[in-house]
Write an enzyme that holds these catalytic residues in place. Structure first.
Site, PDB file in Angstrom:
ATOM      1  N   LYS A  44       6.735  16.151   0.613  1.00 25.83           N
ATOM      2  CA  LYS A  44       7.191  15.079  -0.276  1.00 25.83           C
ATOM      3  C   LYS A  44       8.605  15.375  -0.782  1.00 25.83           C
ATOM      4  O   LYS A  44       8.928  16.532  -1.079  1.00 25.83           O
ATOM      5  CB  LYS A  44       6.214  14.996  -1.463  1.00 25.83           C
ATOM      6  CG  LYS A  44       6.654  14.107  -2.626  1.00 25.83           C
ATOM      7  CD  LYS A  44       6.563  12.636  -2.337  1.00 25.83           C
ATOM      8  CE  LYS A  44       6.983  11.786  -3.547  1.00 25.83           C
ATOM      9  NZ  LYS A  44       7.200  10.381  -3.207  1.00 25.83           N
ATOM     10  N   CYS A 130      16.064   6.721  -1.873  1.00 27.14           N
ATOM     11  CA  CYS A 130      14.892   6.426  -2.711  1.00 27.14           C
ATOM     12  C   CYS A 130      15.170   5.186  -3.559  1.00 27.14           C
ATOM     13  O   CYS A 130      16.129   5.161  -4.329  1.00 27.14           O
ATOM     14  CB  CYS A 130      14.568   7.604  -3.629  1.00 27.14           C
ATOM     15  SG  CYS A 130      13.246   7.171  -4.783  1.00 27.14           S
TER      16      CYS A 130
HETATM   17  C1  DHB Z   1       9.842   7.594  -3.522  1.00 28.26           C
HETATM   18  C2  DHB Z   1       9.967   6.525  -2.669  1.00 28.26           C
HETATM   19  C3  DHB Z   1      10.855   6.597  -1.616  1.00 28.26           C
HETATM   20  O1  DHB Z   1      11.011   5.584  -0.739  1.00 28.26           O
HETATM   21  C4  DHB Z   1      11.597   7.732  -1.430  1.00 28.26           C
HETATM   22  O2  DHB Z   1      12.442   7.806  -0.401  1.00 28.26           O
HETATM   23  C5  DHB Z   1      11.460   8.814  -2.277  1.00 28.26           C
HETATM   24  C6  DHB Z   1      10.576   8.727  -3.330  1.00 28.26           C
HETATM   25  C7  DHB Z   1       8.911   7.508  -4.650  1.00 28.26           C
HETATM   26  O3  DHB Z   1       8.779   6.430  -5.232  1.00 28.26           O
HETATM   27  O4  DHB Z   1       8.331   8.542  -5.012  1.00 28.26           O
END
Ligand code: DHB
Length: 312
Positions: A44, A130
């Site tokens: 993540k 993001c």
């Molecule tokens: C999140 C969503 C995304 O598309 C990303 O690239 C990184 C984080 C999120 O909401 O956690």
């Protein structure tokens, strides 16, 4: 039939793995990926400090895909260094990829340096896209800021492959602007596309939006985004395919989807919404379907199809 891929010194045992986001935040989820047929373990996106993320509800599935606004819930980069070290012991032949994100240039540089120095991490995907942090625009929509940040990232010592997760571009001029920036640096790969940011899905029964954060707006994935992802992969392949690996992410749910994306120019593919929906069993299913489709078409090597979209 086996298909492998190589990015610099990193060998992928096959071409299908998880995207950063779904089911890759906790040590248990990461271990499940290691035990699955995923060809890599992508972690993540992590930030310098741990984060709880946005308020619930923040993820919903619908027939044609998913909408999310997780808000970068993660355990902080130091934990992902620990997790990577444990995973490497358990799964020595599976590439481990760190996904990093920051709120300032200093954050990005800190994380790039930390993961470049961690032997158990094989590759770095720097997230420039993001969409879910309130008040923080997607970096890769600002070409000047992106150029400056990418330049600084490549001043950090280290020889692990570095690539960038890009947002979808909706105008070829913008794609070309980003490609011209990327060309200036030793970028190993790009991942196209992040979710289509800031979209709204409404439930007509309840007359309410599906998710709560950010004025109910979230990143769209799944079937909705596949043609957008295909177009981005194709455009970037034509502009950059001779210099870096193009990785596709966005809307895959079958082996035929994988086939289409390789034709468009991707060499590896990442699963997002389908992993959320089906859990890690999706890797074996989609891989099997892809192999069957290749066999049906008498292809024996992915090199025979990557970028080989026929002309009209
Ligand atoms: C999140 C969503 C995304 O598309 C990303 O690239 C990184 C984080 C999120 O909401 O956690």
């Amino acid at each position: 039939m086996t298909f492998t891929a190589q990015i610099k010194n990193v060998t992928f045992p096959d071409i299908i793995y998880n995207s950063s986001g779904p089911r890759c935040t906790t040590p248990e989820e990461l271990e499940a990926l290691g035990n699955s047929e995923s060809s890599a373990i992508m972690m993540k996106s992590c930030s310098p400090e741990s984060r709880n993320g946005n308020p619930e509800p923040r993820y919903k599935e619908v027939e044609l895909g998913s909408i999310n606004s997780i808000g970068l819930a993660n355990h902080g980069y130091q934990k992902y260094i620990e997790y990577a070290a444990e995973l490497k012991q358990q799964f020595p032949n599976t590439p481990i990829i760190a996904s990093i994100v920051g709120f300032s240039q200093e954050d990005f540089l800190l994380l790039v340096e930390a993961f470049q120095n961690e032997p158990s991490v094989d590759m770095l995907e720097v997230n420039l896209s993001c969409p879910n942090v309130v008040g923080k625009p997607q970096i890769a929509y600002d070409f000047e800021v992106s150029d400056e940040l990418i330049a600084k990232i490549f001043t950090v010592p280290g020889d692990k492959p570095i690539g960038f997760k890009l947002p979808p571009y909706f105008d070829p001029v913008h794609t070309e602007m980003m490609a011209n920036i990327l060309k200036k640096y030793p970028v190993s790969f790009i991942t196209c596309i992040n979710s289509v940011g800031n979209t709204l899905i409404i439930d007509p029964e309840t007359e309410r939006p599906l998710i709560a954060p950010k004025g109910w707006l979230g990143g769209l994935g799944g079937d909705y985004v596949k043609p957008i992802a295909l177009a981005n992969v194709r455009m970037f392949y034509k502009l950059l395919g001779d210099r870096m690996t193009i990785i596709w992410c966005g809307g895959i749910k079958s082996g035929v989807d994988v086939f289409e994306h390789l034709l468009a120019g991707a060499s590896l593919v990442q699963l997002g919404t389908v992993l959320w929906k089906e859990d890690v069993a999706c890797f074996a299913r989609i891989k099997r379907e892809f192999y069957e489709y290749m066999e049906k078409k008498w292809y024996t090597d992915v090199k025979e199809i990557i970028g080989k979209l026929k002309e009209l």
